[in-house]
Design a protein around this motif. Structure first.
Motif, PDB file in Angstrom:
ATOM      1  N   GLY A  12       0.850  -1.130  -0.001  1.00 21.85           N
ATOM      2  CA  GLY A  12      -0.254   0.009   0.017  1.00 21.85           C
ATOM      3  C   GLY A  12       0.793   1.273  -0.104  1.00 21.85           C
ATOM      4  O   GLY A  12       1.949   1.197   0.041  1.00 21.85           O
ATOM      5  N   SER A  15       4.460   1.988   1.802  1.00 18.22           N
ATOM      6  CA  SER A  15       5.107   0.756   1.857  1.00 18.22           C
ATOM      7  C   SER A  15       6.510   0.615   1.121  1.00 18.22           C
ATOM      8  O   SER A  15       6.516   1.532   0.025  1.00 18.22           O
ATOM      9  CB  SER A  15       4.288  -0.471   1.367  1.00 18.22           C
ATOM     10  N   GLN A  16       7.382  -0.351   1.818  1.00 16.08           N
ATOM     11  CA  GLN A  16       8.723  -0.293   1.074  1.00 16.08           C
ATOM     12  C   GLN A  16       8.634  -0.839  -0.179  1.00 16.08           C
ATOM     13  O   GLN A  16       9.373  -0.285  -1.310  1.00 16.08           O
ATOM     14  CB  GLN A  16       9.682  -0.922   2.141  1.00 16.08           C
ATOM     15  N   ILE A  17       8.108  -2.052  -0.404  1.00 20.70           N
ATOM     16  CA  ILE A  17       8.298  -2.809  -1.636  1.00 20.70           C
ATOM     17  C   ILE A  17       7.153  -2.715  -2.551  1.00 20.70           C
ATOM     18  O   ILE A  17       7.228  -2.949  -3.861  1.00 20.70           O
ATOM     19  CB  ILE A  17       8.362  -4.249  -1.249  1.00 20.70           C
ATOM     20  N   ASP A  39      -3.771  -2.488   1.760  1.00 19.57           N
ATOM     21  CA  ASP A  39      -3.475  -2.008   2.785  1.00 19.57           C
ATOM     22  C   ASP A  39      -4.111  -2.773   4.146  1.00 19.57           C
ATOM     23  O   ASP A  39      -5.251  -3.352   3.790  1.00 19.57           O
ATOM     24  CB  ASP A  39      -3.879  -0.595   2.893  1.00 19.57           C
ATOM     25  N   VAL A  40      -3.576  -2.793   5.024  1.00 21.85           N
ATOM     26  CA  VAL A  40      -4.287  -3.349   6.199  1.00 21.85           C
ATOM     27  C   VAL A  40      -5.283  -2.572   6.707  1.00 21.85           C
ATOM     28  O   VAL A  40      -6.413  -2.992   7.513  1.00 21.85           O
ATOM     29  CB  VAL A  40      -3.121  -3.576   7.452  1.00 21.85           C
ATOM     30  N   THR A  84       2.556  -8.355   2.029  1.00 24.84           N
ATOM     31  CA  THR A  84       2.197  -8.020   2.998  1.00 24.84           C
ATOM     32  C   THR A  84       3.437  -8.426   3.978  1.00 24.84           C
ATOM     33  O   THR A  84       4.544  -9.030   3.393  1.00 24.84           O
ATOM     34  CB  THR A  84       0.968  -8.842   3.395  1.00 24.84           C
ATOM     35  N   PRO A  85       3.413  -8.027   5.430  1.00 27.64           N
ATOM     36  CA  PRO A  85       4.342  -8.477   6.130  1.00 27.64           C
ATOM     37  C   PRO A  85       4.398  -9.953   6.567  1.00 27.64           C
ATOM     38  O   PRO A  85       3.568 -10.692   6.087  1.00 27.64           O
ATOM     39  CB  PRO A  85       3.957  -7.935   7.778  1.00 27.64           C
ATOM     40  N   ASN A  86       5.519 -10.425   6.916  1.00 25.01           N
ATOM     41  CA  ASN A  86       5.977 -11.910   6.679  1.00 25.01           C
ATOM     42  C   ASN A  86       5.046 -13.153   7.215  1.00 25.01           C
ATOM     43  O   ASN A  86       4.765 -14.081   6.728  1.00 25.01           O
ATOM     44  CB  ASN A  86       7.197 -12.116   7.348  1.00 25.01           C
ATOM     45  N   HIS A  89       2.213 -14.045   4.889  1.00 23.59           N
ATOM     46  CA  HIS A  89       2.480 -14.739   3.511  1.00 23.59           C
ATOM     47  C   HIS A  89       1.887 -16.165   3.431  1.00 23.59           C
ATOM     48  O   HIS A  89       1.403 -16.418   2.325  1.00 23.59           O
ATOM     49  CB  HIS A  89       4.220 -14.781   3.358  1.00 23.59           C
ATOM     50  N   GLU A 106       6.445 -12.452  -1.673  1.00 24.76           N
ATOM     51  CA  GLU A 106       7.467 -11.668  -1.193  1.00 24.76           C
ATOM     52  C   GLU A 106       8.483 -12.722  -0.238  1.00 24.76           C
ATOM     53  O   GLU A 106       7.832 -13.586   0.582  1.00 24.76           O
ATOM     54  CB  GLU A 106       7.201 -10.400  -0.261  1.00 24.76           C
ATOM     55  N   LYS A 107       9.609 -12.594  -0.088  1.00 28.13           N
ATOM     56  CA  LYS A 107      10.434 -13.254   0.840  1.00 28.13           C
ATOM     57  C   LYS A 107      10.417 -12.688   2.208  1.00 28.13           C
ATOM     58  O   LYS A 107      10.143 -11.593   2.643  1.00 28.13           O
ATOM     59  CB  LYS A 107      11.888 -13.298   0.499  1.00 28.13           C
ATOM     60  N   ASN A 133      10.088 -13.656  -4.470  1.00 22.46           N
ATOM     61  CA  ASN A 133      10.503 -12.536  -5.089  1.00 22.46           C
ATOM     62  C   ASN A 133      12.068 -12.240  -4.553  1.00 22.46           C
ATOM     63  O   ASN A 133      12.456 -11.394  -3.881  1.00 22.46           O
ATOM     64  CB  ASN A 133      10.011 -11.245  -4.714  1.00 22.46           C
ATOM     65  N   HIS A 201      18.530 -13.256   1.171  1.00 22.81           N
ATOM     66  CA  HIS A 201      18.805 -12.738  -0.071  1.00 22.81           C
ATOM     67  C   HIS A 201      20.242 -13.381  -0.644  1.00 22.81           C
ATOM     68  O   HIS A 201      20.521 -13.674  -1.575  1.00 22.81           O
ATOM     69  CB  HIS A 201      18.892 -11.317  -0.318  1.00 22.81           C
TER      70      HIS A 201
END
Ligand code: NAD
Length: 377
Positions: A12, A15-17, A39-40, A84-86, A89, A106-107, A133, A201
């Motif tokens: 959202g 967000s970073q990514i 978004d949450v 979203t946050p880990n 997932h 996402e990782k 990702n 990574h």
């Protein structure tokens, strides 16, 4: 060619990514952003979706509504990105795979090894794509390094030294900032802080370039800021199946290092060096010879490096276009045009096993442990 429909969960505003996914998915005209639960906060997510041109009936309040809404549409999304946050997932990725959607997660893919194995099984049973990702592997010059290793240009790989060390959590006075604190809180981050966040990574990159997998590892974890329960600095030694010796340092307290991701690969007849802050160059030194700087876009590179390079030599290509390279290959695979060259659930699972085994090793004073998930032993 008809565009593919793409949707994102998370990513959202602010967000970073999220921006890298939006730019990456749409950079080559393969995907149109058709749906999202961004978004949450449902209203904030819908408002942001509106600014991105997503139709209001496909701007969902949450991922469960998106699953239900998209499931029955004829123009359902061809690919769902989970950004979203880990901790979320696993359930989101599993639910969308089971409903027959292709997923880019996402990782880290999951929080536990068991969940990782479950995703591998569900993905296989569904016949759908489950990509993860590890986007740094899609930089053109990283592909060039992989090609050079695979074609024997530096001989058998003896040693790999990989770092992913930045200094952005190095201020002890800022350790209680909520944006920083959760990363070292087991309730939010799981069993590992910096290694699970950045170290994986570098570990994936080592395997990717070497064309080999990590078999055993020994870890030393430290919380250099004492209020932190999880590690903010780790050294992981590893051995690959083919005997390659690996050294991996990851840290978030390395003040002065910015992004801090670099890798060196030392073979019997040459060495290679790449850094994410200068991603267009690879330094290559043949044994007994001078160091050469290889540039993205120059003549003589592998087809793979050329294929993933978009703009002329010396023009920077950055992180969003590396992410775009993942989407290019996802689109090709979805359309049945190519097998698709991107990290998959098995890679996500290997990372989770490495994280949990590194934690176990660190607790046992660096004892060497089997890094492989039980499923792959
Ligand atoms: P962030 O906190 O900056 O943003 C998370 C976004 O997800 C926010 O917009 C938030 O509102 C939204 N969100 C949270 N819970 C949600 C839910 N249940 N449903 C829908 N939206 C929800 O986080 P970030 O740094 O962008 O990280 C997100 C993920 O991306 C993490 O798993 C992280 O590890 C990963 N990441 C990967 C890379 C990479 O290089 N591949 C880089 C950065 C982050």
């Amino acid at each position: 060619m008809t565009k593919l429909n793409w949707g994102m969960i998370g990513g959202g505003k602010g967000s970073q990514i999220g921006p890298a996914h939006r730019m990456g998915a749409q950079a080559d005209g393969n995907f149109v952003m058709a749906a999202g639960a961004l978004d949450v906060d449902a209203e904030r997510g819908r408002a942001f979706a509106d600014t991105l041109g997503i139709a209001s009936d496909r701007a969902y309040a949450n991922w469960q509504d998106m699953l239900e809404g998209e499931r029955t549409r004829e123009d359902r999304v061809d690919l769902v990105t989970v950004a979203t946050p880990n901790a979320t997932h696993f359930e989101i990725t599993k639910a969308f795979l089971e409903a027959g959607f292709n997923v880019l997660c996402e990782k880290p893919m999951t929080m536990t090894v068991e969940e990782g194995e479950e995703i591998v099984r569900v993905a296989e049973a569904s016949g759908k794509i489950c990509a993860v990702n590890y986007c740094y592997s899609a930089y053109p010059m990283v592909r060039e390094m992989r090609h050079m290793v695979a074609t024997g240009q530096i001989g058998k790989v003896r040693t790999i030294v990989a770092n992913f060390s930045h200094g952005h959590h190095g201020d002890a006075g800022d350790a209680d900032n909520p944006r920083v604190r959760w990363r070292y809180d087991p309730a939010m981050a799981g069993v590992s802080g910096q290694f699970a966040d950045c170290g994986i990574h570098a570990l994936h990159m080592a395997s990717f370039i070497a064309g080999d997998e990590v078999r055993t590892l020994s870890a030393d974890f430290a919380s250099t800021i004492s209020s932190r329960e999880l590690e903010d600095d780790a050294m992981v030694n590893f051995r690959m199946e083919g005997g390659t010796v690996g050294r991996l340092w990851t840290s978030s307290v390395a003040i002065g290092r910015q992004h801090g991701f670099d890798i060196q690969v030392f073979g019997e007849t040459g060495g290679l060096r790449w850094a994410s802050e200068q991603p267009n160059q690879v330094f290559y030194t043949p044994v007994g010879g001078r160091t050469q700087i290889m540039e993205k876009g120059e003549g003589g590179l592998s087809d793979e490096a050329q294929r993933l390079s978009r703009v002329a030599i010396a023009h920077p290509e950055g992180f969003p276009l590396a992410v775009a390279n993942i989407y290019v290959d996802l689109a090709a695979k979805i359309r049945g045009e190519a097998h698709g060259d991107f990290p998959v659930a098995a890679d996500g699972l290997r990372s989770m096993a490495a994280v949990h085994q590194a934690v176990a090793s660190a607790k046992a004073d660096g004892a060497w442990v089997d890094a492989r998930p039980p499923m792959f032993r």
